[in-house]
Structures are given as C-alpha cells and as structure tokens.
Design a protein around this motif. Sequence first.
Motif, PDB file in Angstrom:
ATOM      1  N   TRP A  63      48.009  31.819  26.372  1.00 28.03           N
ATOM      2  CA  TRP A  63      48.529  33.075  26.903  1.00 28.03           C
ATOM      3  C   TRP A  63      47.487  33.722  27.810  1.00 28.03           C
ATOM      4  O   TRP A  63      46.291  33.451  27.698  1.00 28.03           O
ATOM      5  N   TYR A  64      47.980  34.551  28.716  1.00 31.88           N
ATOM      6  CA  TYR A  64      47.062  35.377  29.502  1.00 31.88           C
ATOM      7  C   TYR A  64      47.774  36.657  29.908  1.00 31.88           C
ATOM      8  O   TYR A  64      48.999  36.720  29.969  1.00 31.88           O
ATOM      9  N   ILE A  65      46.978  37.695  30.149  1.00 29.79           N
ATOM     10  CA  ILE A  65      47.468  38.943  30.719  1.00 29.79           C
ATOM     11  C   ILE A  65      46.432  39.374  31.738  1.00 29.79           C
ATOM     12  O   ILE A  65      45.236  39.427  31.434  1.00 29.79           O
ATOM     13  N   ALA A  66      46.845  39.651  32.964  1.00 34.22           N
ATOM     14  CA  ALA A  66      45.909  39.981  34.035  1.00 34.22           C
ATOM     15  C   ALA A  66      46.481  41.097  34.901  1.00 34.22           C
ATOM     16  O   ALA A  66      47.675  41.099  35.225  1.00 34.22           O
ATOM     17  N   PHE A  67      45.612  42.018  35.271  1.00 34.44           N
ATOM     18  CA  PHE A  67      45.988  43.152  36.105  1.00 34.44           C
ATOM     19  C   PHE A  67      45.489  42.906  37.529  1.00 34.44           C
ATOM     20  O   PHE A  67      44.331  42.551  37.735  1.00 34.44           O
ATOM     21  N   GLY A  68      46.343  43.142  38.501  1.00 32.60           N
ATOM     22  CA  GLY A  68      46.021  42.808  39.883  1.00 32.60           C
ATOM     23  C   GLY A  68      45.537  43.957  40.723  1.00 32.60           C
ATOM     24  O   GLY A  68      45.054  43.745  41.843  1.00 32.60           O
ATOM     25  N   ASP A  69      45.652  45.187  40.241  1.00 36.60           N
ATOM     26  CA  ASP A  69      45.202  46.323  41.052  1.00 36.60           C
ATOM     27  C   ASP A  69      43.759  46.659  40.711  1.00 36.60           C
ATOM     28  O   ASP A  69      43.284  46.391  39.621  1.00 36.60           O
ATOM     29  N   GLY A  70      43.048  47.254  41.679  1.00 40.87           N
ATOM     30  CA  GLY A  70      41.634  47.546  41.478  1.00 40.87           C
ATOM     31  C   GLY A  70      40.849  46.250  41.383  1.00 40.87           C
ATOM     32  O   GLY A  70      41.115  45.283  42.094  1.00 40.87           O
ATOM     33  N   VAL A  71      39.861  46.216  40.490  1.00 39.38           N
ATOM     34  CA  VAL A  71      39.135  44.981  40.219  1.00 39.38           C
ATOM     35  C   VAL A  71      39.955  44.181  39.214  1.00 39.38           C
ATOM     36  O   VAL A  71      40.187  44.632  38.092  1.00 39.38           O
ATOM     37  N   GLU A  99      34.079  51.537  38.244  1.00 38.21           N
ATOM     38  CA  GLU A  99      34.829  50.291  38.040  1.00 38.21           C
ATOM     39  C   GLU A  99      34.628  49.754  36.629  1.00 38.21           C
ATOM     40  O   GLU A  99      35.560  49.216  36.025  1.00 38.21           O
ATOM     41  N   LYS A 100      33.416  49.904  36.088  1.00 34.69           N
ATOM     42  CA  LYS A 100      33.170  49.428  34.726  1.00 34.69           C
ATOM     43  C   LYS A 100      33.988  50.227  33.709  1.00 34.69           C
ATOM     44  O   LYS A 100      34.536  49.666  32.760  1.00 34.69           O
ATOM     45  N   ILE A 101      34.080  51.535  33.921  1.00 39.16           N
ATOM     46  CA  ILE A 101      34.884  52.371  33.020  1.00 39.16           C
ATOM     47  C   ILE A 101      36.354  51.979  33.113  1.00 39.16           C
ATOM     48  O   ILE A 101      37.066  51.873  32.107  1.00 39.16           O
ATOM     49  N   ALA A 102      36.833  51.732  34.354  1.00 44.58           N
ATOM     50  CA  ALA A 102      38.225  51.315  34.546  1.00 44.58           C
ATOM     51  C   ALA A 102      38.496  50.002  33.824  1.00 44.58           C
ATOM     52  O   ALA A 102      39.560  49.814  33.220  1.00 44.58           O
ATOM     53  N   GLN A 103      37.502  49.076  33.845  1.00 50.49           N
ATOM     54  CA  GLN A 103      37.687  47.791  33.176  1.00 50.49           C
ATOM     55  C   GLN A 103      37.747  47.954  31.664  1.00 50.49           C
ATOM     56  O   GLN A 103      38.471  47.223  30.983  1.00 50.49           O
ATOM     57  N   THR A 104      37.008  48.915  31.131  1.00 43.66           N
ATOM     58  CA  THR A 104      37.060  49.170  29.686  1.00 43.66           C
ATOM     59  C   THR A 104      38.470  49.580  29.262  1.00 43.66           C
ATOM     60  O   THR A 104      39.006  49.090  28.268  1.00 43.66           O
ATOM     61  N   TYR A 105      39.086  50.474  30.039  1.00 41.71           N
ATOM     62  CA  TYR A 105      40.460  50.879  29.747  1.00 41.71           C
ATOM     63  C   TYR A 105      41.416  49.702  29.898  1.00 41.71           C
ATOM     64  O   TYR A 105      42.360  49.532  29.117  1.00 41.71           O
TER      65      TYR A 105
END
Length: 669
Positions: A63-71, A99-105
Amino acid sequence: MANLEDIWADNSKRLVDPPEVQLKNAIIDAGLEPPSEIILDGKIHRFRSGSKGRGGYGDKSGWYIAFGDGVCAGKFGDWRFGVEHKWIADIGRDLTPHEKIAQTYRMEEARQAREAAEKLMRDNVSDVVNKIWAEAAEATEDHPYLVKKKIQPNGARVTGDGRLIVPLFNSDGEMTTVQYIDSDGGKLYHSGGKTGGSFWRIGSNQDAHIYVAEGYATAATIAETSGVACYVAYSASNIPNVVGQLRERFGASQRIIIVADNDSSGVGKSYADQASAKYGATVIIPPDEGDANDYLLSGGDLSALLEPPEIKLDWLVDGNEFTTKPAPISWYIKNWLQNKSLMMVHGPSGSGKTFLVLDWCLRMAAVEMDNRDWCGNRTKDLPIVYLAGEGHYGLRARVAAWMQNFGVDKIKFWMSKTGTDLNSSEGLVKVIDNVRALPETPKVIVVDTLHRFLNGDENSAQDAKTMLDACALLMEEFDCTVVLVHHTGVSDEAQHRARGSSAWRGALDIEVSVKPSKNGGPIEVIQRKMKDAEMQDSLFFDLKKVDIIGWRDEDNDQVSSVVLESSGKPIKMDKKVSKLEENRRRFERAWHHCHRDRDDQNRPFISRSALLEYQVNELGATESYARKQLQPSTSSLIGILLDADYIEKYGKGWSAKSASLIIDFGENG
C-alpha cells in the motif's frame, strides 16, 4: 573578514527525479515490487508487493498514500508483514522549517488514513478467517504435505479443496489470518490479513525452554522431536517480533531458543541474531543448507541439534583472574577514541561537531597520508562507515575540501545515501546487510545525527534503550566503535550535555562536547566522559575556508567548504561583547537554516515566524522562551542585535545590516 555575498549565497540546488519516480525507487529499496503507476492524490492505493506466495492470486498487500501538493510526501508499506516506511520527495535542496512542519502534519494525516483503512480491512478479514477456520475439517496424517514432511497435523485443518489451513494469532489470542498450504508446499496467506507480530504455538510443554521457528513444518518437526512447544513465526522477518512478545509474556527467566533456517542468503540467521541480541535468546542453525525438517529427513540427528547448549562460564570471571594486569586500551585516536566503545559528540546546531567527527574519520580512512596523527595523538589507519541523515550535498563538499586540503587522493570511507530508523527491525537489518556487503569491515560507524536515525522520542528512556540496543548490536556484529552525533539544548546550562533522556549519557563510554566559537574565537572541544582513561584538556580549532578545485555551482560560482585547523586557547573576552557575538551567530545560523531570503535591497532577511520556528524546532527552546528572544529588550536576541546596529526591523522580520559575518557552517554543524 569574510565576503558577505559568499556567506549568504545559496548554492544547494540539485537536479532530482520526479516524485513519482522517487517513490517507486523508495518502494524498490525497501524490498517490495512497486505498482506500475504512482498517483499522488492523498488516498490509500494497494498493489502487489511481490512477496512470497502472493503472485498470481491478485493479493494486494502492498500500500501507499502520497500527497502531491507542496513538497510531495507520504508513506508506504505492506499490511501483511506489518512494515511501514515514511517517504519525502527530494526537491533538490534542504527543506525549510515551514516545509518540515507541513510534512509533520502530512505524515500524521497519512498515518490516520492508513490506520483507518487497515482497521477496516483487518476487522473484515478476521471475521472471514474465523468463519473459515470454524467450518474447516481437522486435517488427517495422510494429507500429501504431511506425508511429504513426515509430520503430524498438530491441530491443522483442511479446506474443501484439500489445502491445509494453519492459523495466526496475535498476542491477545485473536486470529488475524490463516495460511493455506497445498500438497506441493505452496503457501498463501488469506488476502488482507495481518502476519506481522502474529504466531501459532505447536505443543504445550514449555516448562524448561521453548523454541521459535520460521515455518509450520519446521516448528511441527521440532515440537514432535523434542516434546517441547515450538512457536511458528511464519517468516524470518517476523522472528524478532515473536521473540519480543514471548519475552514480554514469560519474563526474563524463560529460555527461548530460535531454530533458524540455514538459507543461502543468510536472511534466517540475520533475523535470528537480531532477535537474540535484542531479547536474549539462543540461536541454533542446522549445519547444512535448509531447515530443521530438511535436516531430519536427510538423516541428521535433530535431537542432538536441538539439545540446549551448555551455558559457558565466559561472562562471570574469577576474582583472582580479574585482578591480574588488564590488557592495554586499544586506541583508534590516542586519548580520544577507543576500540569497541560507544561515543557521543554533541553541540548546538552550527557548532562544528560534524566537522570534528569528519576530521577524525577521514584521518583514519585516508589510504595514504603523510601525517595521520590528530593533534599529536597517534591515529590508526581504519575503514569507516558514515551514516548521514541529512545535508548530503554539504557533506560531499566537506569531504572533498578535507581531501584537497590534506592532499589525500583515496579514502576507505562509505556514506549512506539517506537516513533510516536504526532502532527499527527494518532499519537495523538494512544497515547490517549493507555493511556486511562492503569490501572491508568498518572499525568505526558514525550516526549523524541521532535525531535523524531514531524512531521515537529522544526524551523517552524506553526509546533511548532501543537505540542503544541497536548500537550495541552493531558494535558486537562488526567489532567496531559507534559514534553518535547529537544536539544540545538551547539554554546556557544545557550546553554541556546532550539533548534528551539521561539514559544516553549513562550508556556512553566516551562523551565529547563541541562549544561554538564566540566573538570570532576558536571552537572548543571538551571531553566530558572517558572510560578507563584520564580526561584530556580541551582543544581549540579554527575553521579554514577551502575553495574546492573544479567545483562550481549552477551560476558558475566557486563552491567552498571549511576544514578544522588547530588553534591556541582563546583570550577571555568581555562578557558583553561575547554575548553580542553569540546572538549574531545565532541569527546568522537561523538565516542559513531557513529560507535564505533577501529583502528588496538584497540584504539577508529572516521573518519573525521563521526565526521562532528555528529556535523551537532546531534549538529545542520552549515557545515562550523563543518569543521572548524576539522582543526588542536589552537582553533578548533581537534586542541585542538591534542595539548593536547589526540588524534592523523590516516588514514582518529583520534584515542584516552588517557584513561582519563568519563562514557558513551549513545545517548539520
């Protein structure tokens, strides 16, 4: 005085693959077969991961889940085996604090989506397999697979189409899935069920000791031959999970014996050794290739093999022998770095700790060097492994600058491409397998930084122990020293100790602090702890700038780095001047770490929010303390720099006015 444009220049952009390609490669690197198409839409996608027994059945446990917006970022793994990996796209530069904070969320969002999907699937599968198991007939000893393996059913059941069924239970006794075994030995798990951490016990006698084996037939053979209970782990990678649960259930006094498969790849022994080191189990392995069932059927004396080996008196030492003259300390760097020790080098962000550790490592790794000794201390010629969790572009430049400065053409030095969770089963095995494949066994393994390789909380004594156990396993496996590079806190009183749990210091053999320079003075290297040897006086170093020959950035500007250069003890400075320099350096490091923005006059600029986040996330300050440092008071970071006319208020932040700035440390320090 350094040139202002050189200091503030951002030369870190690199060409990278599209995020879809990067995620595919990450899945491959994790040992799974990737899907044909990657969709970055923030939804769970399942795919055939290529694990044993699944091909051709349409079973999609990957399985995978990936977000395409931002980084671009997300997670991937395999539900059946309970593996999970984080993934963040390489965008050609280091991430900003925003960007690091956004990745944490994003990672939290991915975790919640994955757990919700997994729970729904697991609940459905559990209901289905319990029904299948309840309705299945008991297997008889004339089943072709049992006849072939010369074992009894031991509670196995059989499907309507003649396949054997064996169950998998979690630690709460709940059936999580079943395994189907056909007459020829082909195995298949029920689609969607969880195998990671699940097991099954064959036999009941477990008073003296218990066995753990990989497969059903192997475990049945062991239980029947020995008359002692044997737990089926169902895969080599699941053995550490099962042994851990058994150790927790039965306590430290229970003797656990792992009977590993002797496969040509060495995977069975690798996972068994890992479980043994972590949970205190004995490992037995057949002398010939194959498992315990193969060994018995080929005429081997399995009873003798399974006999628990006598415990050798090699841990408790006779007091008369203990008081004899000990062997001399084996030094890698005399007075500073010992053989087979656990060492930590810590300092605040940007203090120069990575430069120090690299200087040690490259002196040892240099193939030919006129004067290898470090500050007059004898230094041995040794192969080195450097596990780097961040700033790889900058580290390459630092190594190149060091080699150029000291005239070294070749080094026995290997660096990781990325970080990994060293205290997880997957991460530890990845490191061990890669190190084993090297042409030379390293005598020093560096982990830089601890935070980037720790799966958990550095303040937790329990998480610290799992990391320390992983380090101990590396030391035992490769007869090497492990050096941890770590941060200190932000307050003055925290500068002499590592950030996090006190368990770190208690486990160390050697502890070294790196204090950043003040008011342009040298860096100070301080011994805080030294096992079985006298503490050495502090040493001092300057940073020497090196223009790397042939290295140009995309704008054709010269790429440079720095190397350590021994220096004398600094002259004690006026306290007020020293405080100004300390805060000027902190402001500069924050700019380099964050966006490296400029105002409309092309001056270095940092926003209020970025400086706040830097202090909290990178220096470990509390939010209230960090906010006070942004007030224009006489004792705050901003107030001191405003009074000295180093900076001025500009928009929603501050711009640097003075060119009296030092060489860029970069992000790792």
